[in-house]
Design an enzyme around this catalytic site. Structure first.
Site, PDB file in Angstrom:
ATOM      1  N   HIS A  84       8.512  -2.033   2.051  1.00  0.00           N
ATOM      2  CA  HIS A  84       8.698  -1.156   1.097  1.00  0.00           C
ATOM      3  C   HIS A  84       7.917  -0.034   1.432  1.00  0.00           C
ATOM      4  CE1 HIS A  84       4.990  -2.602  -0.514  1.00  0.00           C
ATOM      5  NE2 HIS A  84       5.353  -3.587  -0.820  1.00  0.00           N
ATOM      6  N   GLU A  85       7.693   0.871   0.635  1.00  0.00           N
ATOM      7  CA  GLU A  85       7.038   2.274   0.843  1.00  0.00           C
ATOM      8  C   GLU A  85       5.476   2.103   1.141  1.00  0.00           C
ATOM      9  OE1 GLU A  85       8.584   5.077   1.783  1.00  0.00           O
ATOM     10  OE2 GLU A  85       6.559   5.778   1.921  1.00  0.00           O
ATOM     11  N   GLY A  86       5.170   1.107   0.448  1.00  0.00           N
ATOM     12  CA  GLY A  86       3.703   0.752   0.669  1.00  0.00           C
ATOM     13  C   GLY A  86       3.216   0.215   1.969  1.00  0.00           C
ATOM     14  N   HIS A  87       4.238  -0.441   2.324  1.00  0.00           N
ATOM     15  CA  HIS A  87       3.735  -1.100   3.801  1.00  0.00           C
ATOM     16  C   HIS A  87       4.153   0.230   4.955  1.00  0.00           C
ATOM     17  CE1 HIS A  87       5.684  -4.971   2.422  1.00  0.00           C
ATOM     18  NE2 HIS A  87       4.470  -5.153   2.686  1.00  0.00           N
TER      19      HIS A  87
ATOM     20  N   SER B  83       5.380  -4.073  -4.397  1.00  0.00           N
ATOM     21  CA  SER B  83       5.142  -5.325  -3.867  1.00  0.00           C
ATOM     22  C   SER B  83       6.468  -5.927  -3.536  1.00  0.00           C
ATOM     23  CB  SER B  83       4.541  -6.221  -5.059  1.00  0.00           C
ATOM     24  OG  SER B  83       4.508  -7.575  -4.618  1.00  0.00           O
TER      25      SER B  83
ATOM     26  N   GLY C 206      -3.616  -2.853   3.122  1.00  0.00           N
ATOM     27  CA  GLY C 206      -3.178  -2.300   1.634  1.00  0.00           C
ATOM     28  C   GLY C 206      -4.507  -2.499   0.893  1.00  0.00           C
ATOM     29  N   GLU C 207      -4.788  -1.363   0.127  1.00  0.00           N
ATOM     30  CA  GLU C 207      -5.691  -1.588  -0.823  1.00  0.00           C
ATOM     31  C   GLU C 207      -5.448  -2.314  -2.010  1.00  0.00           C
ATOM     32  OE1 GLU C 207      -7.380   2.238  -1.689  1.00  0.00           O
ATOM     33  OE2 GLU C 207      -8.551   2.065   0.433  1.00  0.00           O
TER      34      GLU C 207
ATOM     35  N   ASP D  51      -4.138  -5.323  -2.296  1.00  0.00           N
ATOM     36  CA  ASP D  51      -4.728  -6.685  -1.985  1.00  0.00           C
ATOM     37  C   ASP D  51      -6.237  -6.247  -1.607  1.00  0.00           C
ATOM     38  OD1 ASP D  51      -2.234  -8.454  -1.899  1.00  0.00           O
ATOM     39  OD2 ASP D  51      -1.523  -6.903  -0.654  1.00  0.00           O
TER      40      ASP D  51
ATOM     41  N   ARG E 179       7.059  -8.619  -3.904  1.00  0.00           N
ATOM     42  CA  ARG E 179       7.542  -9.563  -4.936  1.00  0.00           C
ATOM     43  C   ARG E 179       8.157  -8.786  -6.267  1.00  0.00           C
ATOM     44  NH1 ARG E 179       2.866 -12.683  -2.924  1.00  0.00           N
ATOM     45  NH2 ARG E 179       3.729 -14.576  -2.160  1.00  0.00           N
TER      46      ARG E 179
HETATM   47  O1  PAF Z   1      -0.951  -8.860   3.055  1.00  0.00           O
HETATM   48  C1  PAF Z   1      -0.191  -9.484   3.502  1.00  0.00           C
HETATM   49  O2  PAF Z   1       1.269  -9.049   3.645  1.00  0.00           O
HETATM   50  C2  PAF Z   1      -0.266 -10.738   4.243  1.00  0.00           C
HETATM   51  O3  PAF Z   1      -1.466 -11.294   3.337  1.00  0.00           O
HETATM   52  C3  PAF Z   1      -0.658 -10.558   5.699  1.00  0.00           C
HETATM   53  C4  PAF Z   1      -2.042  -9.728   5.701  1.00  0.00           C
HETATM   54  C5  PAF Z   1       0.067  -9.842   6.522  1.00  0.00           C
HETATM   55  C6  PAF Z   1      -1.227 -11.860   6.246  1.00  0.00           C
HETATM   56  O4  PAF Z   1      -0.353 -12.677   6.420  1.00  0.00           O
END
Ligand code: PAF
Length: 288
Positions: free
Chosen positions: A39-42, A190, A152-153, A155, A192
């Protein structure tokens, strides 16, 4: 950014050889580890990486070792072709999409575990989760040989745990955190979020709303961390589909519990909304 068709690599040894060639040519490699369903976050992390290196590798690997037995490993969204398209538009050079056996060959028995930092917050709710994350991240580093890796911050605990692993093992990788990207109503992006029903989606907004209310109070001078956490909990628990797992204020760097806001701290929350576990956080900057 001009469009590049990323090279898709499935094998660790192929990626290592590619990384060796890039390094030998003096090029800097950035890694963006993901589990796909981008998604846009990634994508914001991939753009950040693009600005930090000559070559960007995005890994797409749904890592089984970080899921608990009752978690969503089987139904976790997998959309490799669409993800590659999304990364192509950013100019990512390599998509590393290994099989489970490639990352964890049969008979494999080596783990990497960061203690202490993983005891609180998400740790008790997801036993074994961070051990799975650090183990896979170390293996991804070993495969892609990055100079820099972007996480990402959102997580927040994961980011600090990875930083600690890198520090303790003296890995030669710079860790960069990318800001949380939010939907228009504030919900942190997310993969999810796609599980939420329309009603759950609407109630999930309470996480961000509660954090923002608490941060406004902190900015106005409130110093009692427990009071701020309680406020967030109450705000979320007003929603009938939401159940809070934790709301905590922790030191932004060490994740030590904080009682009074006299240093940079993170206000972090995890809640199950409509059956989906969501996390979010805001950093509370030190104010005079
Ligand atoms: O943040 C995630 O998507 C996962 O925990 C990661 C860092 C890719 C490890 O599987």
């Amino acid at each position: 950014m001009s469009r590049t068709e990323p090279r898709i690599v499935e094998r660790v040894d192929e990626l290592q050889r590619w990384a060796d060639r890039e390094r030998a040519a003096g090029r800097r490699i950035a890694l963006v580890p993901t589990m796909g369903a981008l998604h846009e976050g990634h994508l914001s992390l991939a753009r950040l990486a693009r600005g930090l290196a000559d070559r960007v590798v995005a890994s797409i690997f749904v890592n089984p070792t970080q899921f608990g037995p009752t978690e969503d490993l089987e139904c976790y969204p997998r959309e490799l072709d669409a993800d590659v398209e999304r990364l192509a538009a950013i100019g990512v050079e390599v998509v590393f999409a290994p099989s489970v056996e490639e990352i964890y060959p049969p008979g494999d028995s080596t783990w990497i575990e960061v203690e202490g930092l993983t005891d609180g917050m998400c740790g008790p709710f997801r036993p074994g989760h961070f051990r799975g994350v650090t183990t896979v991240v170390a293996r991804l580093f070993h495969a892609a040989k990055p100079h820099v890796a972007v996480f990402g911050e959102k997580d927040y605990q994961q980011l600090q745990v990875v930083r600690r692993m890198v520090r303790d093992l003296r890995l030669d990788v710079e860790i960069v955190g990318g800001p949380t990207v939010r939907e228009a109503d504030g919900l942190a992006m997310s993969s999810r979020n796609a599980y939420l029903s329309p009603e759950g989606r609407s109630q999930a907004r309470a996480l961000c709303a509660g954090l923002l209310e608490a941060r406004a109070l902190a900015q106005a001078g409130e110093r009692d961390a427990g009071y701020l956490a309680e406020l967030v909990r109450e705000r979320i628990e007003k929603e009938p589909l939401a159940e809070v797992q934790y709301v905590e204020v922790r030191d932004a760097a060490t994740l030590e519990p904080v009682e009074r806001l006299n240093r940079r701290a993170v206000l972090a929350v995890a809640a199950v909304v409509d059956g989906t576990r969501l996390i979010d956080n805001l950093v509370l900057e030190e104010t005079p």
